[in-house]
Enzyme design. Structure first.
Site, PDB file in Angstrom:
ATOM      1  N   ILE A 195      19.591 -16.200   1.012  1.00 11.27           N
ATOM      2  CA  ILE A 195      18.146 -16.483   0.964  1.00 11.27           C
ATOM      3  C   ILE A 195      17.741 -17.282  -0.276  1.00 11.27           C
ATOM      4  O   ILE A 195      16.657 -17.855  -0.312  1.00 11.27           O
ATOM      5  CB  ILE A 195      17.270 -15.199   1.064  1.00 11.27           C
ATOM      6  CG1 ILE A 195      17.479 -14.262  -0.129  1.00 11.27           C
ATOM      7  CG2 ILE A 195      17.480 -14.491   2.397  1.00 11.27           C
ATOM      8  CD1 ILE A 195      16.424 -13.153  -0.231  1.00 11.27           C
ATOM      9  N   ASP A 218       5.402   0.175  -2.982  1.00 12.16           N
ATOM     10  CA  ASP A 218       4.370   0.868  -3.768  1.00 12.16           C
ATOM     11  C   ASP A 218       4.457   0.497  -5.251  1.00 12.16           C
ATOM     12  O   ASP A 218       3.513   0.708  -6.003  1.00 12.16           O
ATOM     13  CB  ASP A 218       4.536   2.389  -3.607  1.00 12.16           C
ATOM     14  CG  ASP A 218       5.939   2.866  -3.984  1.00 12.16           C
ATOM     15  OD1 ASP A 218       6.901   2.367  -3.374  1.00 12.16           O
ATOM     16  OD2 ASP A 218       6.087   3.722  -4.868  1.00 12.16           O
ATOM     17  N   TYR A 231      11.201  -4.829 -11.148  1.00 11.12           N
ATOM     18  CA  TYR A 231      11.303  -4.764  -9.688  1.00 11.12           C
ATOM     19  C   TYR A 231       9.922  -4.949  -9.055  1.00 11.12           C
ATOM     20  O   TYR A 231       9.728  -5.785  -8.171  1.00 11.12           O
ATOM     21  CB  TYR A 231      11.920  -3.416  -9.259  1.00 11.12           C
ATOM     22  CG  TYR A 231      11.772  -3.117  -7.782  1.00 11.12           C
ATOM     23  CD1 TYR A 231      12.425  -3.899  -6.820  1.00 11.12           C
ATOM     24  CD2 TYR A 231      10.981  -2.065  -7.341  1.00 11.12           C
ATOM     25  CE1 TYR A 231      12.274  -3.632  -5.471  1.00 11.12           C
ATOM     26  CE2 TYR A 231      10.831  -1.794  -5.984  1.00 11.12           C
ATOM     27  CZ  TYR A 231      11.476  -2.582  -5.057  1.00 11.12           C
ATOM     28  OH  TYR A 231      11.327  -2.320  -3.721  1.00 11.12           O
ATOM     29  N   LYS A 280       8.624  -8.168  -6.810  1.00 11.00           N
ATOM     30  CA  LYS A 280       8.163  -7.974  -5.426  1.00 11.00           C
ATOM     31  C   LYS A 280       6.729  -8.485  -5.274  1.00 11.00           C
ATOM     32  O   LYS A 280       6.359  -9.061  -4.246  1.00 11.00           O
ATOM     33  CB  LYS A 280       8.239  -6.500  -5.024  1.00 11.00           C
ATOM     34  CG  LYS A 280       9.660  -5.982  -4.811  1.00 11.00           C
ATOM     35  CD  LYS A 280      10.395  -6.655  -3.651  1.00 11.00           C
ATOM     36  CE  LYS A 280       9.865  -6.218  -2.305  1.00 11.00           C
ATOM     37  NZ  LYS A 280      10.621  -6.884  -1.196  1.00 11.00           N
ATOM     38  N   TRP A 307       9.358   5.234  -0.709  1.00 14.58           N
ATOM     39  CA  TRP A 307      10.301   6.355  -0.569  1.00 14.58           C
ATOM     40  C   TRP A 307      11.072   6.296   0.753  1.00 14.58           C
ATOM     41  O   TRP A 307      11.098   7.261   1.515  1.00 14.58           O
ATOM     42  CB  TRP A 307       9.553   7.685  -0.679  1.00 14.58           C
ATOM     43  CG  TRP A 307       8.879   7.960  -1.989  1.00 14.58           C
ATOM     44  CD1 TRP A 307       8.478   7.050  -2.930  1.00 14.58           C
ATOM     45  CD2 TRP A 307       8.498   9.245  -2.523  1.00 14.58           C
ATOM     46  NE1 TRP A 307       7.875   7.690  -3.991  1.00 14.58           N
ATOM     47  CE2 TRP A 307       7.869   9.029  -3.769  1.00 14.58           C
ATOM     48  CE3 TRP A 307       8.617  10.550  -2.038  1.00 14.58           C
ATOM     49  CZ2 TRP A 307       7.371  10.072  -4.549  1.00 14.58           C
ATOM     50  CZ3 TRP A 307       8.119  11.585  -2.812  1.00 14.58           C
ATOM     51  CH2 TRP A 307       7.511  11.350  -4.059  1.00 14.58           C
TER      52      TRP A 307
END
Length: 289
Positions: free
Chosen positions: A40, A105, A128, A132, A153
């Site tokens: 990617i 989240d 992270y 994102k 989660w």
């Protein structure tokens, strides 16, 4: 009617594998690529492979998810989560495909008292989360038909996850301390995959929060894992379970204290909300059996 064509990145991952099984089991023409089949981070390759398949929808599951490793390997996190997502978005747009970007989240600071809804301000605290979020921004600016789906989660049959780890440690260790001051909603991959399939059949674009409903702390989640596994699988756990504070287990990347997400978009777009996490957990354990 022609079959809907769906392209899946990260098809060898935890969510990707369940998604592929679900798509293949229903009436979809599907092509999945893992890092061996498509890099990617290579724009030309993305455009070539996605273009040749000419999908109606691209579900982008591939991601750099090693939360702690990302703190030191910043470039790798951004290369995959930002640049890689840009490449997939451009290729999907060129193919006139809908795009689903799986997010997290971790784009929130995790310090709020209330569940986060889709249009709350993002403020990621970890590399992270920041990488994102960068992917979200690129998807929003480059795709004209996008769904950004934030989840939390996640666990499933394929891949390593918290549930499998606890099942193992619970039978090996005399004492197990699990944090009791971080709360969120565990999400079963099969439930998430079903929702994604429902989403791509619509044009209800935008940002969605999708997890199993209801919430718990990691400690409460572990209690439920043990209770359900004893009942459903007849497992015996030797470990004494104790709640502890986040400070007792320092990690390189900060963890959100509150990961609970409000499913505003699911409700306002007329979708049925995802079932409570404990029901998902039971089904997962039965599948492991």
């Amino acid at each position: 009617m022609a079959k809907m064509k769906v392209f899946v990145t990260g098809s060898g991952g935890q969510l990707g594998q369940d998604l592929m099984l679900l798509l293949q089991g229903q009436d979809y023409e599907v092509l999945g690529c893992d890092r061996q089949e498509m890099d990617i981070t290579d724009l030309e390759q993305c455009q070539e492979i996605i273009g040749a398949f000419a999908p109606d929808a691209v579900i982008h599951c591939a991601a750099h998810t090693a939360v702690d490793a990302a703190e030191t390997d910043v470039d790798a996190a951004y290369l995959i989560n930002a640049t890689g997502s840009r490449n997939v978005a451009l290729a999907a747009e060129k193919a006139r495909a809908k795009l689903v970007y799986i997010s997290t989240d971790y784009v929130f600071d995790g310090m709020g008292e209330q569940p986060y809804h889709e249009y709350d301000n993002t403020d990621p605290k970890s590399i992270y989360g920041k990488s994102k979020r960068a992917g979200e921004v690129l998807v929003q600016s480059l795709s004209s038909k996008y769904f950004i789906v934030r989840t939390s989660w996640v666990y499933g049959k394929y891949g390593n996850n918290f549930v499998k780890t606890m099942l193992k440690l619970g039978q090996e260790k005399p004492l197990l301390q699990v944090v009791d001051d971080q709360k969120g909603s565990p999400t079963y991959t099969v439930d998430l995959a079903r929702f994604l399939l429902e989403l791509i059949q619509t044009e209800k674009y935008g940002v969605y929060h999708a997890s199993n409903t209801e919430s718990c702390t990691w400690y409460e989640f572990t209690q439920a894992i043990f209770a359900e596994a004893e009942e459903l699988l007849g497992l015996k756990f030797t470990a004494k379970l104790e709640p502890c504070a986040t400070e007792q287990f320092p990690r390189p990347a900060p963890r959100p204290r509150n990961s609970v997400m409000e499913h505003l978009a699911i409700r306002t777009n007329g979708f049925q909300d995802i079932r409570p996490w404990r029901e998902g957990l039971r089904d997962f354990l039965l599948e492991l059996k």
